[in-house]
Every structure is written in structure tokens, then in C-alpha cells.
Scaffold this motif. Structure first.
Motif, PDB file in Angstrom:
ATOM      1  N   GLY A  38       0.804  -1.204   0.000  1.00 55.84           N
ATOM      2  CA  GLY A  38       0.000   0.000   0.000  1.00 55.84           C
ATOM      3  C   GLY A  38       0.840   1.259   0.000  1.00 55.84           C
ATOM      4  N   PRO A  39       0.179   2.419  -0.115  1.00 53.34           N
ATOM      5  CA  PRO A  39       0.898   3.696  -0.086  1.00 53.34           C
ATOM      6  C   PRO A  39       1.732   3.820   1.189  1.00 53.34           C
ATOM      7  CG  PRO A  39      -1.398   4.006  -0.719  1.00 53.34           C
ATOM      8  CD  PRO A  39      -1.275   2.576  -0.281  1.00 53.34           C
ATOM      9  N   GLY A  40       2.930   4.375   1.031  1.00 46.42           N
ATOM     10  CA  GLY A  40       3.807   4.584   2.167  1.00 46.42           C
ATOM     11  C   GLY A  40       4.735   3.436   2.476  1.00 46.42           C
ATOM     12  N   ARG A  41       4.572   2.293   1.813  1.00 43.38           N
ATOM     13  CA  ARG A  41       5.479   1.178   2.061  1.00 43.38           C
ATOM     14  C   ARG A  41       6.872   1.516   1.514  1.00 43.38           C
ATOM     15  NH1 ARG A  41       4.992  -1.584   6.074  1.00 43.38           N
ATOM     16  NH2 ARG A  41       6.652  -2.867   5.170  1.00 43.38           N
ATOM     17  N   PRO A  42       7.931   1.112   2.211  1.00 47.55           N
ATOM     18  CA  PRO A  42       9.283   1.446   1.777  1.00 47.55           C
ATOM     19  C   PRO A  42       9.630   0.950   0.375  1.00 47.55           C
ATOM     20  CG  PRO A  42       9.323   0.727   4.048  1.00 47.55           C
ATOM     21  CD  PRO A  42       7.926   0.472   3.548  1.00 47.55           C
ATOM     22  N   ILE A  43       9.066  -0.181  -0.050  1.00 44.33           N
ATOM     23  CA  ILE A  43       9.392  -0.678  -1.378  1.00 44.33           C
ATOM     24  C   ILE A  43       8.947   0.309  -2.455  1.00 44.33           C
ATOM     25  CG2 ILE A  43       7.242  -1.996  -1.695  1.00 44.33           C
ATOM     26  CD1 ILE A  43       8.962  -4.191  -3.028  1.00 44.33           C
ATOM     27  N   ARG A  44       7.854   1.027  -2.212  1.00 44.12           N
ATOM     28  CA  ARG A  44       7.408   2.043  -3.167  1.00 44.12           C
ATOM     29  C   ARG A  44       8.368   3.226  -3.192  1.00 44.12           C
ATOM     30  NH1 ARG A  44       1.544   3.065  -4.382  1.00 44.12           N
ATOM     31  NH2 ARG A  44       0.576   1.008  -4.577  1.00 44.12           N
ATOM     32  N   THR A  45       8.892   3.583  -2.038  1.00 43.32           N
ATOM     33  CA  THR A  45       9.829   4.698  -1.957  1.00 43.32           C
ATOM     34  C   THR A  45      11.113   4.376  -2.715  1.00 43.32           C
ATOM     35  OG1 THR A  45       8.960   5.347   0.199  1.00 43.32           O
ATOM     36  CG2 THR A  45      11.150   6.159  -0.381  1.00 43.32           C
ATOM     37  N   VAL A  46      11.661   3.191  -2.489  1.00 49.88           N
ATOM     38  CA  VAL A  46      12.936   2.824  -3.108  1.00 49.88           C
ATOM     39  C   VAL A  46      12.780   2.614  -4.609  1.00 49.88           C
ATOM     40  CG1 VAL A  46      14.775   1.082  -3.175  1.00 49.88           C
ATOM     41  CG2 VAL A  46      13.834   1.835  -0.974  1.00 49.88           C
ATOM     42  N   HIS A  47      11.798   1.837  -5.014  1.00 52.07           N
ATOM     43  CA  HIS A  47      11.668   1.483  -6.432  1.00 52.07           C
ATOM     44  C   HIS A  47      11.161   2.637  -7.280  1.00 52.07           C
ATOM     45  CE1 HIS A  47      11.463  -3.133  -5.499  1.00 52.07           C
ATOM     46  NE2 HIS A  47      12.604  -2.565  -5.154  1.00 52.07           N
ATOM     47  N   GLY A  48      10.656   3.676  -6.662  1.00 52.63           N
ATOM     48  CA  GLY A  48      10.195   4.832  -7.423  1.00 52.63           C
ATOM     49  C   GLY A  48      11.198   5.960  -7.503  1.00 52.63           C
ATOM     50  N   ASP A  49      12.414   5.735  -6.998  1.00 51.55           N
ATOM     51  CA  ASP A  49      13.410   6.805  -6.947  1.00 51.55           C
ATOM     52  C   ASP A  49      14.436   6.664  -8.063  1.00 51.55           C
ATOM     53  OD1 ASP A  49      14.398   9.076  -5.005  1.00 51.55           O
ATOM     54  OD2 ASP A  49      16.196   7.965  -5.637  1.00 51.55           O
ATOM     55  N   ALA A  50      15.015   7.791  -8.469  1.00 50.52           N
ATOM     56  CA  ALA A  50      16.022   7.803  -9.539  1.00 50.52           C
ATOM     57  C   ALA A  50      17.287   7.051  -9.163  1.00 50.52           C
ATOM     58  CB  ALA A  50      16.372   9.250  -9.907  1.00 50.52           C
ATOM     59  N   SER A  51      17.511   6.804  -7.895  1.00 54.65           N
ATOM     60  CA  SER A  51      18.681   6.027  -7.474  1.00 54.65           C
ATOM     61  C   SER A  51      18.663   4.613  -8.050  1.00 54.65           C
ATOM     62  CB  SER A  51      18.751   5.956  -5.947  1.00 54.65           C
ATOM     63  OG  SER A  51      17.593   5.342  -5.413  1.00 54.65           O
ATOM     64  N   MET A  52      17.498   4.150  -8.526  1.00 53.68           N
ATOM     65  CA  MET A  52      17.407   2.825  -9.117  1.00 53.68           C
ATOM     66  C   MET A  52      18.268   2.708 -10.368  1.00 53.68           C
ATOM     67  SD  MET A  52      15.422   0.614  -7.466  1.00 53.68           S
ATOM     68  CE  MET A  52      14.625  -0.486  -8.639  1.00 53.68           C
ATOM     69  N   PHE A  53      18.537   3.810 -11.050  1.00 49.60           N
ATOM     70  CA  PHE A  53      19.410   3.759 -12.229  1.00 49.60           C
ATOM     71  C   PHE A  53      20.803   3.281 -11.824  1.00 49.60           C
ATOM     72  CE2 PHE A  53      16.014   6.295 -13.893  1.00 49.60           C
ATOM     73  CZ  PHE A  53      16.039   6.115 -15.276  1.00 49.60           C
ATOM     74  N   ILE A  54      21.287   3.746 -10.690  1.00 50.54           N
ATOM     75  CA  ILE A  54      22.594   3.313 -10.193  1.00 50.54           C
ATOM     76  C   ILE A  54      22.484   1.928  -9.569  1.00 50.54           C
ATOM     77  CG2 ILE A  54      24.389   3.789  -8.474  1.00 50.54           C
ATOM     78  CD1 ILE A  54      23.862   6.785  -8.980  1.00 50.54           C
ATOM     79  N   GLY A  55      21.457   1.707  -8.775  1.00 47.90           N
ATOM     80  CA  GLY A  55      21.278   0.414  -8.133  1.00 47.90           C
ATOM     81  C   GLY A  55      21.129  -0.721  -9.132  1.00 47.90           C
ATOM     82  N   GLY A  56      20.472  -0.462 -10.252  1.00 49.84           N
ATOM     83  CA  GLY A  56      20.298  -1.502 -11.260  1.00 49.84           C
ATOM     84  C   GLY A  56      21.612  -1.934 -11.884  1.00 49.84           C
ATOM     85  N   LEU A  57      22.467  -0.954 -12.204  1.00 51.56           N
ATOM     86  CA  LEU A  57      23.780  -1.295 -12.755  1.00 51.56           C
ATOM     87  C   LEU A  57      24.618  -2.061 -11.736  1.00 51.56           C
ATOM     88  CD1 LEU A  57      24.784   1.953 -14.682  1.00 51.56           C
ATOM     89  CD2 LEU A  57      24.025  -0.219 -15.640  1.00 51.56           C
ATOM     90  N   ARG A  58      24.587  -1.616 -10.493  1.00 50.70           N
ATOM     91  CA  ARG A  58      25.334  -2.320  -9.440  1.00 50.70           C
ATOM     92  C   ARG A  58      24.851  -3.759  -9.300  1.00 50.70           C
ATOM     93  NH1 ARG A  58      25.223  -3.713  -3.885  1.00 50.70           N
ATOM     94  NH2 ARG A  58      27.043  -3.053  -2.635  1.00 50.70           N
ATOM     95  N   ALA A  59      23.539  -3.956  -9.357  1.00 43.45           N
ATOM     96  CA  ALA A  59      22.990  -5.297  -9.217  1.00 43.45           C
ATOM     97  C   ALA A  59      23.489  -6.215 -10.325  1.00 43.45           C
ATOM     98  CB  ALA A  59      21.463  -5.247  -9.217  1.00 43.45           C
ATOM     99  N   LEU A  60      23.518  -5.723 -11.554  1.00 45.17           N
ATOM    100  CA  LEU A  60      23.998  -6.545 -12.669  1.00 45.17           C
ATOM    101  C   LEU A  60      25.443  -6.964 -12.463  1.00 45.17           C
ATOM    102  CD1 LEU A  60      22.464  -4.623 -15.707  1.00 45.17           C
ATOM    103  CD2 LEU A  60      21.666  -6.779 -14.713  1.00 45.17           C
ATOM    104  N   LEU A  61      26.279  -6.037 -12.011  1.00 43.86           N
ATOM    105  CA  LEU A  61      27.691  -6.353 -11.779  1.00 43.86           C
ATOM    106  C   LEU A  61      27.835  -7.371 -10.654  1.00 43.86           C
ATOM    107  CD1 LEU A  61      29.115  -2.733 -12.055  1.00 43.86           C
ATOM    108  CD2 LEU A  61      29.447  -4.575 -13.716  1.00 43.86           C
ATOM    109  N   LEU A  62      27.114  -7.161  -9.559  1.00 43.30           N
ATOM    110  CA  LEU A  62      27.231  -8.053  -8.413  1.00 43.30           C
ATOM    111  C   LEU A  62      26.687  -9.448  -8.749  1.00 43.30           C
ATOM    112  CD1 LEU A  62      28.152  -8.147  -5.468  1.00 43.30           C
ATOM    113  CD2 LEU A  62      25.857  -7.395  -4.797  1.00 43.30           C
TER     114      LEU A  62
END
Length: 289
Positions: A38-62
Motif C-alpha cells: 500500500g501507499p507509504g510502504r518502503p518498497i514504493r519509496t525505493v523502487h520509485g526513486d532515480a537512485s534505481m538507475f545506479i542500483g540496477g547497474l550495481r545489481a547486474l555487476l554483483l
């Protein structure tokens, strides 16, 4: 400035979401019904942020450091021939399971599980792999969650507090369990322990090093996009632990440079992406531009 923002935002969204992005977004967000989160859950905060562009690349490397996971990706994902298609499928899955209805999330999970069931093979060293193996799914999950959370805490617009970090990991465990991960971690201590448990299995194969070079040095991008992408890539590498950098042939940590210039560039670029992709103001109401 509004026109520039809209043009940049549309271009970024098209890259990440694909040609059906607007239709898919409307279906995900506008379809009525219960959601997993639901609204306010942390997963919505993280997955909706521009930091995912960096996190996605890091995940692929790891993720590439597990030889069985990397062999499956190398043989079956088509990341070289269709990297944008792979990105778009991944981003759609994340969006549906994070924001979509529970029914749509279950269908997305069932689709992925069916794909995983078909992905089998043998590594160049003769080790068999199966993408539906719960242990292998567990590695992909913890590498992804650790990467998304690490990037968010460093570059996110609203970093989570300690309880929020644990709640984010617990949220992602719901999706992981649905995908077939056995007992996924549900807080930071469990996540750290699970990452440590996988480390004896990790090594950089030739395929992993080739994937790292492709991701970091040879992305299929127009020249105008190469410089911003290089900033994303540098920040993804800077967030990796030293034990993950060395096997992939990545440069050692340079604290003076990475903690100042690289981090500042990451904040500037994610801020620009956030500005470009935020929703436009309702008609008749002026925005902050």
C-alpha cells in the motif's frame, strides 16, 4: 524549462519502459483492486526513486559474480543483442509487483517462474544450472536488494531510517518468496548474513568480465548519452564492496575521488533524472518551474 524537462523525461521513460510504457503505466497505477504494497510502504519509496538507475547497474555487476547465474544470463537472456528489451522487461516486472494490483503481480510472477523453469544448461566448466533453483534465485534476490538499498541510501531523495531499511527488505521478501526463494532475508542483519554465505561460491568467470565490460564501457547508446551513463556507471562501481570489484577487474577504491567528485556527480545526475521524470502538474496549475 518545462519543455526541456518533458522531453528529457519522455526520452528516459521510453528507454526504461519501452514503446508500450504509457499504456503499461496506466494499467499498473489506474486499475482498481488490492495491492501487495500500500501507499507509504518502503518498497514504493525505493523502487520509485532515480537512485534505481545506479542500483540496477550495481545489481547486474554483483549478480554476475555467481558463475551459475552468469552462465544462465550469458546463454539465455540475450543481453548483448537486446539490452533495452531486457531492461524494459525487468523494470515492468518491478513496477507491476511494487505498484500493481495483487492479481497482476501474481500473473507477472507466474510468467517469470515459467521462464525460469525453461532455463537450464551447463557452464563452460561443466556445472549444471537451472534458473528455477531456489538457491540460485536467492543469490539473484539478495544481490538485487542489497544494490537497490545501497544506492537508495546514498543517492535517494528520501533515505530510509533503520526501521525503514528493514521494512524494505521485508517487503522485497514477499516478492522473492512468490518467485521461489526459500526463506528470503527480512532485515539488514539477515541480508548481510546471506550475502556472506554466498561469497565462497562467487568468482569472476570470463563471461562475467565480458558482461562488466559491456555494461560499463560498451553500452548501446548514442554519443550524447555516453557521458551521463558514464556517471551512472562510475557511481555503481563506487558502491560495490572491494571483494566484488577485484575479480571483475575493476579499479581499486579511491576514497578521495569516489567520496567527493564521483558521489557529487551521482547526486547531480540522479537529481536531474528525478526532476525530468516527476509527473507534470495538473492542468491549470503552475509547477515550480
Amino acid at each position: 524549462m518545462s519543455t526541456v524537462r518533458e522531453r528529457l523525461g519522455r526520452g528516459l521513460f521510453a528507454r526504461v519502459a519501452g514503446p508500450e510504457g504509457p499504456v503499461t503505466r496506466a494499467r499498473i497505477h489506474d486499475t482498481p483492486g488490492p495491492r501487495w504494497f500500500g501507499p507509504g510502504r518502503p518498497i514504493r519509496t525505493v523502487h520509485g526513486d532515480a537512485s534505481m538507475f545506479i542500483g540496477g547497474l550495481r545489481a547486474l555487476l554483483l549478480q554476475s559474480l555467481h558463475p551459475l547465474a552468469m552462465a544462465a544470463v550469458d546463454a539465455h537472456s540475450g543481453y548483448r543483442g537486446d539490452p533495452w528489451g531486457r531492461l524494459q522487461r525487468t523494470s515492468t516486472f518491478l513496477a507491476v509487483t511494487t505498484y500493481g494490483t495483487a492479481a497482476d503481480a501474481r500473473r507477472a510472477v507466474e510468467t517469470v517462474r515459467a521462464v525460469h523453469e525453461r532455463v537450464r544448461g551447463t557452464t563452460p566448466d561443466g556445472e549444471p544450472y537451472h534458473a528455477a533453483d531456489p538457491h540460485l534465485l536467492g543469490w539473484v534476490h539478495v544481490a538485487e536488494v542489497d544494490s537497490f538499498l545501497t544506492a537508495h541510501q546514498r543517492y535517494g531523495a528520501r533515505p530510509l531510517d533503520a526501521a525503514g531499511c528493514d521494512a524494505y527488505i521485508a517487503d522485497t521478501a514477499h516478492v522473492a518468496a512468490a518467485l521461489g526463494v526459500v526463506d528470503p532475508p527480512r532485515d539488514r542483519a539477515e541480508l548481510a548474513a546471506r550475502l556472506d554465505a554466498y561469497r565462497p561460491e562467487l568468482r569472476a568467470t570470463r563471461e562475467a568480465r565480458e558482461a562488466a565490460r559491456f555494461i560499463l564501457l560498451r553500452p548501446p547508446l548514442p554519443w550524447a548519452a555516453r557521458a551521463p551513463y558514464a556517471v551512472l556507471a562510475a557511481n555503481a562501481v563506487a558502491t560495490l564492496p572491494p571483494w566484488a570489484r577485484r575479480p571483475l577487474g575493476l579499479p581499486p577504491r579511491l576514497p578521495g575521488l569516489e567520496d567527493t567528485v564521483v558521489r557529487a556527480s551521482g547526486h547531480a545526475l540522479t537529481g536531474t533524472i528525478r526532476w525530468a521524470m516527476r509527473p507534470a502538474p495538473p492542468p491549470g496549475r503552475a509547477g515550480p518551474d
